[in-house]
Design an enzyme around this catalytic site. Sequence first.
Site, PDB file in Angstrom:
ATOM      1  N   CYS A 188       3.566   8.567   1.074  1.00  0.00           N
ATOM      2  CA  CYS A 188       4.122   7.596   2.013  1.00  0.00           C
ATOM      3  C   CYS A 188       4.403   6.305   1.252  1.00  0.00           C
ATOM      4  O   CYS A 188       3.480   5.658   0.747  1.00  0.00           O
ATOM      5  CB  CYS A 188       3.131   7.356   3.152  1.00  0.00           C
ATOM      6  SG  CYS A 188       3.738   6.234   4.433  1.00  0.00           S
ATOM      7  N   CYS A 227       6.823  -4.553  15.627  1.00  0.00           N
ATOM      8  CA  CYS A 227       6.368  -3.480  16.507  1.00  0.00           C
ATOM      9  C   CYS A 227       4.911  -3.745  16.891  1.00  0.00           C
ATOM     10  O   CYS A 227       4.063  -3.962  16.030  1.00  0.00           O
ATOM     11  CB  CYS A 227       6.517  -2.133  15.806  1.00  0.00           C
ATOM     12  SG  CYS A 227       8.244  -1.728  15.405  1.00  0.00           S
ATOM     13  N   GLU A 285       0.824  -1.196   0.000  1.00  0.00           N
ATOM     14  CA  GLU A 285       0.000   0.000   0.000  1.00  0.00           C
ATOM     15  C   GLU A 285       0.866   1.256   0.000  1.00  0.00           C
ATOM     16  O   GLU A 285       1.904   1.314   0.658  1.00  0.00           O
ATOM     17  CB  GLU A 285      -0.940  -0.002   1.209  1.00  0.00           C
ATOM     18  CG  GLU A 285      -1.975  -1.121   1.123  1.00  0.00           C
ATOM     19  CD  GLU A 285      -2.998  -1.098   2.237  1.00  0.00           C
ATOM     20  OE1 GLU A 285      -4.077  -1.665   2.036  1.00  0.00           O
ATOM     21  OE2 GLU A 285      -2.725  -0.518   3.307  1.00  0.00           O
ATOM     22  N   CYS A 319       1.573  -1.811  15.378  1.00  0.00           N
ATOM     23  CA  CYS A 319       1.526  -1.552  13.938  1.00  0.00           C
ATOM     24  C   CYS A 319       0.768  -2.665  13.216  1.00  0.00           C
ATOM     25  O   CYS A 319       1.084  -3.851  13.374  1.00  0.00           O
ATOM     26  CB  CYS A 319       2.946  -1.440  13.389  1.00  0.00           C
ATOM     27  SG  CYS A 319       3.005  -1.085  11.620  1.00  0.00           S
ATOM     28  N   CYS A 339      -1.318   6.435   9.748  1.00  0.00           N
ATOM     29  CA  CYS A 339      -0.040   5.890  10.203  1.00  0.00           C
ATOM     30  C   CYS A 339      -0.255   4.625  11.023  1.00  0.00           C
ATOM     31  O   CYS A 339      -1.053   4.596  11.960  1.00  0.00           O
ATOM     32  CB  CYS A 339       0.674   6.946  11.053  1.00  0.00           C
ATOM     33  SG  CYS A 339       2.308   6.457  11.598  1.00  0.00           S
ATOM     34  N   CYS A 367       6.677  -6.601   6.947  1.00  0.00           N
ATOM     35  CA  CYS A 367       7.784  -6.053   7.730  1.00  0.00           C
ATOM     36  C   CYS A 367       8.387  -7.156   8.577  1.00  0.00           C
ATOM     37  O   CYS A 367       7.676  -7.949   9.202  1.00  0.00           O
ATOM     38  CB  CYS A 367       7.295  -4.912   8.622  1.00  0.00           C
ATOM     39  SG  CYS A 367       8.640  -4.068   9.501  1.00  0.00           S
TER      40      CYS A 367
END
Length: 386
Positions: free
Chosen positions: A110, A121, A97, A124, A352, A117
Amino acid sequence: MTESTAKQNLLDLDREGLERFFADELGEKRFRAHQVMKWIHHRHVTDFDEMTDLGKPLRAKLLERAEVIVPQVHFDKPSTDGTHKWLLGMDGKNAIETVYIPDKGRGTLCVSSQVGCALNCQFCSTATQGFNRNLSTAEIIGQVWVAAKHLGNIPHKQRRLTNVVMMGMGEPLMNFDNVVRAMSVMRDDLGYGLANKRVTLSTAGMVPMIDRLSEESDVSLAVSLHAANDELRTELVPLNKKYPIAELMAACERYVRRKPRSSITFEYTLMKDVNDQPVHARQLARLMRQFGNALQVKDAAKVNLIPFNPFPGTRFQRSGEDEIRAFQKLLLDAQVLTMVRRTRGDDIDAACGQLKGQVADRTRRQAEFRKHLEQITGGEGGDAAA
């Protein structure tokens, strides 16, 4: 051995790489690379036959030896606030995305650097999707190409691309070479002509690669901090166990020393009753003052407070507006330059921490998160990756 017949995707090359390709592979003058870069990145032309200032013999060589492959747009979705999200196909199994955020004379894109990933974290959404692979340079700069072409088609809305942030899916410094090459094209006048300070790389704290970045690229740096003590940060950002705060801040100091007149933005996602209390603000203020005093540079550190953006299955909640403003006030009173990021695109899951795409997960993290989601919803959670 047979000679490889694979064509070179020209989006994988920056100016230097494209000049070498024209000189060494095609036997052409280097300036031909400049012409082709303008066709690709300024005019969004991918068909060599349409590059009319190239002679027919050169176009024939390009058709035989090269190609321009851009990401496939699976869908593009506008938000009510003007934010725009694209789901871009990277291969048969994966999609990432990319998000465009317009705001008062600037337009920020962005950009993602990985499919999923590799970090985990805790707050997220991307982390719940697991990890498949790094993106190629072509797949990274291809996101900019898609967005710039889209924006160029709607001039009446006066939307333009002025900034790029490597804050999408993935940890950019774990894909160092491809990311740096793509950022070179972003900043090249033959590419997208962005000023160095308008290209920002965000990292969770890959200390050795921060040092390497300071030597090999000239871009703005943002650090995903989220806590100012090691115990809490390790819980939220597991990478902290390998590179604790003291090591991370030392690397940030070295970065600023090597980049005169630069500063670092420290990103801090506020989560209710987790890291949003006055004690946390005082810890953060102390850390920022120590950073500035060590460098003897005014405003060497900027804090960007980010209200947590929820996603299905998360255990975290967004801090209240009063808590956010009180947190900011404590930092401002301590002479720490502090901003609160306005949430954009949350109605299309483009805010975010909400990006997730479609990931053929190699880490089993996606399956573990689905199991967790079923447990907390009684089996009604559905597909978390949908």
